[in-house]
Motif scaffolding. Structure first.
Motif, PDB file in Angstrom:
ATOM      1  N   TRP A  56      17.174  19.121   6.399  1.00 28.16           N
ATOM      2  CA  TRP A  56      16.626  20.089   7.351  1.00 28.16           C
ATOM      3  C   TRP A  56      15.124  20.233   7.152  1.00 28.16           C
ATOM      4  N   PRO A 177      17.296  20.462  15.352  1.00 28.76           N
ATOM      5  CA  PRO A 177      18.520  19.678  15.132  1.00 28.76           C
ATOM      6  C   PRO A 177      18.485  18.304  15.807  1.00 28.76           C
ATOM      7  N   LYS A 180      16.579  16.164  13.473  1.00 26.00           N
ATOM      8  CA  LYS A 180      17.400  15.879  12.292  1.00 26.00           C
ATOM      9  C   LYS A 180      18.380  14.749  12.596  1.00 26.00           C
TER      10      LYS A 180
END
Length: 196
Positions: A56, A177, A180
């Protein structure tokens, strides 16, 4: 005699194996090879393919990098369009175009400074930032467009700045996200890390 001589050589050769320090001195620690293999497997595109996952922290850094370029470009576009009295559509088009320009420029500057030639650096910037900037701009401009009165607010209005900055905050939460996921598959900002 010949047999004894050979036996003596064998005993001499294997003498280091009885002594752990002697063995390490002759062959080195094999954990070095294990660590190297693990490091290679963790790389963006190692022999085992794309990395299994990205942290993260890595995704947040990539998103902040992208957000900085987008924010500079978009705010500049909004300020210029509003100051010149342009309509909503041309102002938004300018803001989005400048967001992409500044977003790419930040990455371009970093990889050129790392030693990449301009043509390769442009390819890296396009691969690294296109999806991230597109998601960020879609979310941010969608929020601005859907907030009542935000499109008609002036630079001196609190609504203008709160909507714009609020849009960036939401865009950051949604884009992180995505970054990621992309970095975990050796895409997006993973291509930039390969040149650092």
């Amino acid at each position: 005699m010949e047999h004894t001589g050979r036996h003596g050589d064998i005993t001499h050769d294997h003498g280091g194996h009885g002594d752990p320090a002697g063995h390490e001195a002759r062959h080195g620690l094999h954990t070095d090879h294990t660590d190297h293999t693990a490091h290679t497997a963790r790389g963006p595109r190692g022999p085992r393919g794309p990395r299994a996952g990205a942290s993260w922290s890595m995704a947040v850094k990539a998103t902040l990098h992208c957000l900085t370029g987008c924010a500079v470009g978009e705010i500049l576009g909004m300020v210029v369009g509003t100051a010149l009295g342009w309509g909503n559509l041309p102002t938004m088009v300018l803001a989005i175009a400048l967001a992409f320009l500044f977003g790419y420029s930040f990455t371009l500057f970093a990889v050129v400074r790392a030693g990449l030639d301009l043509k390769s650096a442009i390819k890296v910037a396009l691969a690294a930032d296109t999806v991230s900037i597109a998601v960020m701009e879609a979310v941010d401009n969608g929020i601005v467009a859907l907030t009542p009165g935000a499109m008609d607010a002036h630079l001196s209005d609190g609504l203008f700045w709160s909507t714009l900055l609020g849009g960036f905050a939401v865009a950051f939460l949604i884009t992180t996200p995505v970054n990621k996921w992309m970095i975990g598959r050796g895409r997006g900002h993973a291509v930039v890390h390969a040149h650092h």
